[in-house]
Design an enzyme around this catalytic site. Structure first.
Site, PDB file in Angstrom:
ATOM      1  N   ASP A 101       0.830  -1.207   0.000  1.00  0.00           N
ATOM      2  CA  ASP A 101       0.000   0.000   0.000  1.00  0.00           C
ATOM      3  C   ASP A 101       0.866   1.258   0.000  1.00  0.00           C
ATOM      4  O   ASP A 101       2.034   1.219   0.385  1.00  0.00           O
ATOM      5  CB  ASP A 101      -0.877   0.037   1.269  1.00  0.00           C
ATOM      6  CG  ASP A 101      -1.899  -1.087   1.274  1.00  0.00           C
ATOM      7  OD1 ASP A 101      -2.246  -1.584   0.189  1.00  0.00           O
ATOM      8  OD2 ASP A 101      -2.343  -1.464   2.380  1.00  0.00           O
TER       9      ASP A 101
HETATM   10  N1  URA Z   1      -1.281  -6.009   3.642  1.00  0.00           N
HETATM   11  C1  URA Z   1      -1.757  -4.747   3.741  1.00  0.00           C
HETATM   12  O1  URA Z   1      -2.771  -4.511   4.347  1.00  0.00           O
HETATM   13  N2  URA Z   1      -1.071  -3.778   3.129  1.00  0.00           N
HETATM   14  C2  URA Z   1       0.076  -3.981   2.457  1.00  0.00           C
HETATM   15  O2  URA Z   1       0.661  -3.035   1.938  1.00  0.00           O
HETATM   16  C3  URA Z   1       0.560  -5.307   2.377  1.00  0.00           C
HETATM   17  C4  URA Z   1      -0.146  -6.297   2.974  1.00  0.00           C
END
Ligand code: URA
Length: 241
Positions: A101
């Site tokens: 993310d």
């Molecule tokens: N899980 C999440 O919630 N965000 C990420 O960036 C990676 C795994």
């Protein structure tokens, strides 16, 4: 590399068919029609067959310690900074293996090898993806236990995960938990914690299979060496049931 071999390697046509395309004047190199079969292609040359660019790059693999505030795509229509912008010296057309993310930091592999990518992200191969999450609230064995069995997110159960409670700060009402999963669903770690009543306010991926980001500060990257790449292949193979 000879031009017909280059075209064949890119999977466009067999070598013989490639020769025909060349003779017919359907192939250009850097915008010029070539009909000479002995033409050789150098790195950086633009080869087009009937106007379509074809690529035949050396396979490359990079490890990036992703900072916050960067998106895990190749381009962004809103002009936001992408992970590709962080590797300006790489000339191959790489893309991230899975996604982190915008606000997640840590280990991200980038490559132009599609087969490798498929292998790394397929949950069947059970490659460990280890995350460290700071969550609001107090983590206990009781509230985390469902994660080891699988919790339903977006209507589907997650595969069993492992956790370690690294820190509990009662005064600040927050905890730090390491979570190991094998899948890569959208916002998976955040949603898994949310499902047990803990809100993630900081997330970092610290390990992917045999790799970690030791020695790389956020925003730094390096090429993976042959040994690291084969260890990742082996990690995937050994886990196939
Ligand atoms: N899980 C999440 O919630 N965000 C990420 O960036 C990676 C795994």
């Amino acid at each position: 590399m000879r031009i017909n071999k280059f075209i064949a390697h890119a999977g466009v046509a067999s070598r013989r068919k490639a020769e025909e395309l060349i003779k017919q004047g359907l192939v250009t190199v850097n915008g010029q029609i070539v009909t000479e079969l002995a033409t050789t292609i150098k790195s950086g040359d633009l080869v087009e067959v009937e106007g379509t660019p074809i690529y035949n790059e050396e396979k490359v693999y990079y490890l990036l310690n992703k900072p916050r505030g960067v998106i895990s795509s190749v381009s962004d229509d809103k002009g936001r900074k992408t992970v590709i912008d962080l590797l300006p010296t790489v000339k191959e057309r790489i893309y991230p293996v899975g996604r982190l993310d915008w606000d997640t930091t840590g280990l991200l592999i980038l490559t132009n090898d599609g087969d490798f990518t498929d292998k790394m992200i397929h949950p069947r191969n059970e490659i460990d993806k280890v995350y460290v999450a700071r969550v609001k609230g107090i983590a206990t064995k009781d509230n985390l236990r469902p994660l080891t069995k699988g919790v339903v997110i977006d209507g589907r159960k997650t595969k069993p995960a492992r956790y370690t409670i690294l820190k509990v700060d009662k005064e600040k009402d927050r905890s730090v938990v390491e979570l190991t999963i094998h899948e890569g669903r959208n916002h998976q770690v955040k949603k898994m914690f949310e499902s047990v009543g803990l809100l993630v306010d900081k997330l970092s991926r610290t390990r992917f299979g045999t790799l970690d980001v030791t020695g790389l500060r956020p925003g730094e990257y390096r090429r993976l060496n042959k040994k690291e790449i084969s260890q990742l292949h082996n990690a995937a193979l050994n886990n196939i049931k």
